[in-house]
Structures are given as C-alpha cells and as structure tokens.
Write a protein that holds these residues in place. Structure first.
Motif, PDB file in Angstrom:
ATOM      1  N   SER A   5       0.827  -1.207   0.000  1.00  0.00           N
ATOM      2  CA  SER A   5       0.000   0.000   0.000  1.00  0.00           C
ATOM      3  C   SER A   5       0.862   1.258   0.000  1.00  0.00           C
ATOM      4  O   SER A   5       0.950   1.959   1.007  1.00  0.00           O
ATOM      5  N   VAL A  85      -7.564   0.561  -5.394  1.00  0.00           N
ATOM      6  CA  VAL A  85      -7.046  -0.796  -5.457  1.00  0.00           C
ATOM      7  C   VAL A  85      -6.528  -1.045  -6.872  1.00  0.00           C
ATOM      8  O   VAL A  85      -7.206  -0.721  -7.852  1.00  0.00           O
ATOM      9  N   PHE A 116      -2.237  -4.571  -5.120  1.00  0.00           N
ATOM     10  CA  PHE A 116      -1.764  -3.590  -4.141  1.00  0.00           C
ATOM     11  C   PHE A 116      -2.774  -2.462  -4.020  1.00  0.00           C
ATOM     12  O   PHE A 116      -3.680  -2.315  -4.846  1.00  0.00           O
ATOM     13  N   VAL A 117      -2.631  -1.701  -2.977  1.00  0.00           N
ATOM     14  CA  VAL A 117      -3.493  -0.554  -2.689  1.00  0.00           C
ATOM     15  C   VAL A 117      -2.650   0.702  -2.755  1.00  0.00           C
ATOM     16  O   VAL A 117      -1.502   0.722  -2.286  1.00  0.00           O
ATOM     17  N   ARG A 119      -2.724   4.283  -1.193  1.00  0.00           N
ATOM     18  CA  ARG A 119      -3.379   5.098  -0.170  1.00  0.00           C
ATOM     19  C   ARG A 119      -3.223   6.578  -0.502  1.00  0.00           C
ATOM     20  O   ARG A 119      -2.221   7.001  -1.092  1.00  0.00           O
ATOM     21  N   LYS A 130     -10.861  -2.134   4.163  1.00  0.00           N
ATOM     22  CA  LYS A 130      -9.639  -2.903   4.431  1.00  0.00           C
ATOM     23  C   LYS A 130      -9.629  -4.207   3.642  1.00  0.00           C
ATOM     24  O   LYS A 130     -10.558  -5.011   3.759  1.00  0.00           O
ATOM     25  N   TYR A 212      -8.751   3.092   0.747  1.00  0.00           N
ATOM     26  CA  TYR A 212      -8.442   1.674   0.901  1.00  0.00           C
ATOM     27  C   TYR A 212      -7.147   1.478   1.668  1.00  0.00           C
ATOM     28  O   TYR A 212      -6.239   2.311   1.626  1.00  0.00           O
ATOM     29  N   CYS A 213      -7.083   0.339   2.373  1.00  0.00           N
ATOM     30  CA  CYS A 213      -5.872  -0.046   3.088  1.00  0.00           C
ATOM     31  C   CYS A 213      -5.814  -1.569   3.114  1.00  0.00           C
ATOM     32  O   CYS A 213      -6.711  -2.246   2.619  1.00  0.00           O
ATOM     33  N   THR A 214      -4.776  -2.112   3.712  1.00  0.00           N
ATOM     34  CA  THR A 214      -4.657  -3.553   3.899  1.00  0.00           C
ATOM     35  C   THR A 214      -4.526  -3.868   5.387  1.00  0.00           C
ATOM     36  O   THR A 214      -4.340  -2.974   6.222  1.00  0.00           O
ATOM     37  N   ASP A 217      -1.438  -2.357   7.006  1.00  0.00           N
ATOM     38  CA  ASP A 217      -1.550  -0.959   7.438  1.00  0.00           C
ATOM     39  C   ASP A 217      -2.209  -0.867   8.809  1.00  0.00           C
ATOM     40  O   ASP A 217      -1.760  -0.118   9.681  1.00  0.00           O
TER      41      ASP A 217
END
Length: 448
Positions: A5, A85, A116-117, A119, A130, A212-214, A217
């Motif tokens: 991210s 995303v 991947f994201v 941010r 998430k 968006y995040c993962t 994060d």
C-alpha cells in the motif's frame, strides 16, 4: 509487491523473476472493471528460484537442502497518482516485442499479477475499506505450502510461518483451496476477485468515496490509521487478525466510530509476526484471547461452513425487527426471507447463540461471548439445509457500544458471500447502502 500500500505519487518496489530478456508492468485500477492507469518502460528481466514460503523473497535465502537462494530482483517504480485498489500486470518481451498477452479483463490470475493498494496522501473519505491481505497469504501456496498444509516445525526452515514478501496475496498465485470450488461462482475463493473485487466494483458503481488499506496498514498504524474515518469496512473472508489489529478496531469503536463486517468467519485465527513480514498462527481467538464475537457480535462457532456443493439447498436470511433503520426502503416485513436465490448464507457464516426453542424474535443468550446489546436482525438457518456448527445459524445484526461521551456501532452481515448478493438482491444492496450511509455519516453535534 514489496509495499502492498504505497502512497499516491510515491514509489513502490516490484520484484519479479522471469526467463524473458525484458518485461514491463501495467498498473490497472480496480473499480467497475479494470482501468489502465500507467505503464512502465521495458525493464531488464532476470530469473531467480522460488524461495520457501516463510522467506522474504527480496533477500538472499537458503533452501530446504541448504542451497543458496538469491533474492528476486527489485525495481523501484512510481506509484499511481490516484488512490484505490490496483493490480500490476506483468508482460514479458524480447527484441520482437511482447512475448505474453495476459488477461486484462480480470484482476485474477495464477501468475504475472500482483495486487496492491494506493493510499491517499491524506484521508479523502469517511469510509476506509480494508483488504484482508493476511487471509490471502494464509491460503497462498507460493513456495510450497501455506498455513493449511505446512510442514512440521523443524522439518523445513521457516515452517509453519508464511511471508508477505512472495508472489500472491489476492492474485498472482494459487490459493490452497482452489479445488474447493464455489458452485455459484467460478472464481477461486481466497482471492481478491471472489469477494472483495465484487464489493469494490459495487462501491465504484454507486459512487461511494472510499479510501483503501490492507491488514498490514492496520497492524502497523493502528489507531493513527483509523482516527480520520467514521467507518471501517471489511467484506468477504477476513479470517486472520493480529493483536494490534484487534486492539485498534476495538478502540475505534470505543471512541464512537463504527465498523461494518460484510463477511463471515471474521477474526477467527489469532496471528503473530516473527519478523517484519512473516506471520504464523497462535490459535483461535476464542481459545487464546477474548472471543471474536466480543468485537463482531457473532462467531463461526455458531455458524459454520458449507463446502463445495455437498449441501446444495440455498439458505437466505429470515427478517426480524423489520422496522429497524437497517431495513429502511427494502419493503421487507418480519418473517420475509431475502438472499435465498443468491444462496447468500455461506460458504462460511457466523452466528450468535440463541434459544432455538423460543419464538421469534430471536434474542442472543450471551453464553458464547456475544455482547449483551447485540440485536439479531435476521437469521439464516443452516441446520435446515444440513450443515453448520454450534447453533447452526447465521445471525445478521449489530451492537452499539454506549459510553459516557461516545457511541460506536458494529454491524455484521455474518456471511462470506454477502458481496455476491450485492448485484442479485435488491434487499442486500439496500441494506448495504443503509449501513454505509448511516454509519459513515458525520456524528451529530452535541447541540443537534
């Protein structure tokens, strides 16, 4: 993808091994379909062997027989400027041009793709979605195993842990249960396209502003990540949670903000990191920590799993408390069933224990750790279809944590396949919109 991210306008490191003399990367933004965002120039190709699943593939390592494993070559590239995303699509080439022509109509693939994201440089929405990166990697068999078929500790270096720095993590590799097919959706479970991709596409079509995040994060940044947002959203199969994730989300709710779980089997496994990129299980949350339903309101212990097509009878949700704001605009009444045609309940689902002998509306007993204020809004009876665990019923609902100054709400859809209902069921779509609109809005001022 070494940074799952990166920030918009920053840089990212892509590591790739190929026998082609050169390759390039296309960045496609995931929304209602894929949109090409950028292309890299041709990059020099170099081959490298697979590492073990617990290794950081960006560093030199040692194989199971003691053989040296050189690091996969890294390439620093500009990250896309627009948050969202993304899937990186790798195209191999030679002196005659492209050697491969990957499928650009879907984010899914078993190789040559990476999720991947991006941010935003600063929060740009009230809703934070998430992606369950840890769950993706728990099922990712790149290197020879995952958390479902790992060797015994000591038999192979690094077992049983798995690394985030290897191919896969939503796309670009093979999930462990790829043969555990979904009879209602041909895409593989434990991939981005199966659940999260559907939800992301629906949000884009509806025009929702979302950041968006993962998992990583949330694990690393915790409350600092969540503080600017009114609502954290999780969907599909968000099974693996660290202590840091759990603590941050609990404090988010205690501070008067909200969470919506449009999924099932949520927060089932507790994990710990042995280094910056490798994690392993430490046990089930309900056995090795506060039970997951203290946060979510529901548990897999009282829902269960419908594998493959062994129990083909569809299960929907039966409505209770139809006057609740969650049902506004649906036209549903107490006793109505929604999601039946979409086979909404499954393949895994979560429930709150309740007395099956009592007449509706169902009320949680609390014996399983469900908060006392949890309201069951709908029941999906798995037992009637021949499957399930414990009480054998999914329970859609919510609970509100009321403090001296703040009130935070947690909603749960209680089934992994909630995203599939978004396009087929008007009720599922309206309930989802009601939750996003209500829990994502700014709080009322004290004078309101």
């Amino acid at each position: 993808m070494e940074q799952p991210s990166p920030r918009a306008g920053g840089t990212l490191t892509l590591r790739a091994a190929t026998d082609a003399p050169r390759f390039r990367v296309e960045f496609h933004r995931c929304g209602d379909g894929l949109t090409l965002s950028a292309k890299s120039p041709w990059l020099p190709g170099a081959d490298a062997p697979p590492h073990l699943p617990a290794h950081d593939w960006g560093r030199d390592g040692t194989g199971a027989r003691g053989e040296p494993l050189p690091a996969w070559p890294g390439h620093e590239l500009p990250a896309p400027a627009e948050p969202g995303v993304y899937v990186a699509v790798l195209v191999e080439g030679d002196d005659d041009g492209d050697r491969t022509d990957p499928d650009r109509t879907t984010p899914d693939g078993r190789e040559a793709k990476a999720l991947f994201v991006v941010r935003p440089a600063a929060p740009s929405a009230r809703i934070l979605y998430k992606l369950p990166l840890f769950t993706y990697h728990a099922y990712n068999v790149s290197g020879g195993w995952c958390l479902y078929d790992h060797p015994q500790p000591g038999d192979v270096p690094g077992a049983p842990g798995v690394s985030l720095h290897r191919p896969g993590g939503g796309t670009g590799a093979t999930p462990y249960d790829v043969t555990n097919f979904d009879p209602y959706d041909p895409t593989p479970r434990q991939t981005f396209v199966h659940w999260d991709g559907r939800f992301v596409a629906w949000l884009a079509r509806r025009g929702y502003p979302v950041d968006y995040c993962t998992d990583l994060d949330l694990h690393r940044d915790g409350e600092e990540l969540l503080a600017p947002y009114r609502l954290l959203v999780s969907a599909g199969h968000d099974e693996y949670w660290s202590d840091a994730m759990r603590a941050a989300v609990s404090r988010h709710v205690a501070a008067g903000r909200n969470v919506a779980f449009f999924g099932g089997n949520t927060c089932w496994w507790r994990i710990a990191f042995r280094d910056a990129v490798t994690f392993e299980r430490t046990g089930f949350w309900h056995e090795h920590g506060p039970p997951e339903n203290e946060l979510t309101g529901v548990s897999f212990r009282n829902g269960g799993e419908r594998d493959r097509d062994e129990h083909p009878e569809p299960v929907g949700f039966r409505v209770q408390h139809a006057d609740h704001w969650v049902y506004a605009g649906t036209g549903l009444r107490d006793g109505d069933v929604f999601g039946l045609e979409e086979c909404l309940v499954g393949y895994e689902c979560d429930g709150a224990a309740f007395d099956r002998a009592a007449r509706p509306p169902r009320v949680p007993t609390g014996e399983d750790g469900t908060p006392g204020g949890f309201t069951i809004l709908a029941v999906g009876d798995c037992a009637a279809a021949g499957w399930g665990l414990g009480n054998r019923a999914a329970t859609m609902g919510l609970h509100t944590r009321v403090g001296t100054a703040f009130t935070g709400t947690v909603f749960t859809g209680a089934t992994t396949d909630w995203p599939r209902g978004l396009d087929g069921s008007a009720a599922v779509a309206r309930i989802t919109a009601n939750v996003l609109d209500r829990l994502g809005e700014p709080p009322l001022s004290p004078s309101s």
